[in-house]
Design an enzyme around this catalytic site. Structure first.
Site, mmCIF file in Angstrom:
data_model
loop_
_atom_site.group_PDB
_atom_site.id
_atom_site.type_symbol
_atom_site.label_atom_id
_atom_site.label_comp_id
_atom_site.label_asym_id
_atom_site.label_seq_id
_atom_site.Cartn_x
_atom_site.Cartn_y
_atom_site.Cartn_z
ATOM 1 N N ASP A 23 0.699 -0.949 -0.005
ATOM 2 C CA ASP A 23 -0.141 -0.225 0.434
ATOM 3 C C ASP A 23 0.823 0.885 0.068
ATOM 4 O OD1 ASP A 23 -3.408 -1.038 0.260
ATOM 5 O OD2 ASP A 23 -1.830 -1.788 1.380
ATOM 6 N N HIS A 25 -6.832 -0.409 -6.114
ATOM 7 C CA HIS A 25 -6.341 1.386 -6.987
ATOM 8 C C HIS A 25 -5.795 0.523 -8.186
ATOM 9 C CE1 HIS A 25 -7.243 4.161 -3.722
ATOM 10 N NE2 HIS A 25 -7.635 2.964 -2.701
#
Length: 256
Positions: A8, A85
């Protein structure tokens, strides 16, 4: 037999639409790469959301390339999966395709590979993020990877999913649905660090490298931001926390 578990990084994210915050995420990624190299890791796994967007800005692509190239120059292989994402819409090419010289992307055309670490053959497997809508497909693919891992004494599974133990209201998998034929499961998606044993399998979220939302401030104060150093040399894997020093302090104030 050391693996750096990073997750992340959200390169290209502009919190509050500020240039300074975008640069903070690049700086965190640079520091993580330098710390991983200083620990003499044999391998890096990235468990998703390398980028904030499937069409990242040029600066984000540049920073990713610089960091990944530095690892490759030192002989450190990098394996990554696509997070929610990272995933492009309508089967478009993911941004990782521009970095194929430096990173092995698991879960698209290829879902596993075998790396040799300190003379031991280690299975590295992974899947891209699956939404809750595709939960049955995710479980089916996990079953396939679980069978592949059975002959290996050391194995790593890389996933970008929410587990009920760590995100009880928005999860795609239950903890007991994670395969136990892997030594270590490198999780992404949840930004708070945490780990749990499932039989003899260690499942861990390395968390995000930077504070991406206001509701992450408390967790950052409690468990820090950084990545995990995973030692696979023993009978069971062991994780060690590596904290970043560059994370910008976050202050909450009430203005009257």
């Amino acid at each position: 037999m050391l693996v750096a578990h990073i997750s992340d990084t959200h390169l290209g994210y502009r919190q509050y639409n500020m240039d300074e915050r975008e640069m903070d995420f690049y700086e965190a990624f640079r520091e993580a790469v330098e710390l991983a190299l200083s620990e003499h890791v044999d391998l890096v796994v990235h468990s998703g959301d390398l980028f904030e967007d499937p069409r990242p800005p040029v600066r984000a692509l540049y920073e990713a390339k610089q960091g990944l190239a530095k690892l490759r120059e030192r002989g450190v292989e990098v394996y990554a999966v696509l997070g929610d994402h990272d995933l492009p819409k309508r089967r478009a090419m993911p941004p990782h395709s521009l970095l194929s010289e430096y990173v092995h992307v698991l879960g698209l055309d290829v879902d596993h590979d075998v790396a040799e670490l300190q003379g031991t053959r280690v299975l590295i497997a992974g899947l891209h993020h699956h939404s809750r809508r595709y939960r049955d497909l995710l479980k089916e693919r996990l079953g396939h990877l679980a069978r592949l891992a059975e002959p290996y004494s050391k194995s790593v599974l890389v996933l970008h999913q929410s587990l009920d133990r760590f995100l009880p209201f928005e999860y795609e998998l239950c903890l007991d649905e994670v395969p136990t034929s892997f030594s270590y499961v490198a999780m992404g998606h949840v930004h708070r660090r945490g780990s749990a044993w499932h039989h003899h399998t260690l499942i861990a979220y390395a968390g995000s490298l930077e504070v991406a939302r206001r509701d992450e401030v408390a967790a950052w104060r409690e468990v820090g931001k950084g990545f995990y150093l995973v030692d696979l040399s023993g009978d069971e894997p062991a994780i060690h926390r590596v904290d970043l020093s560059c994370v910008r302090p976050q202050v909450e104030a009430v203005v009257r």
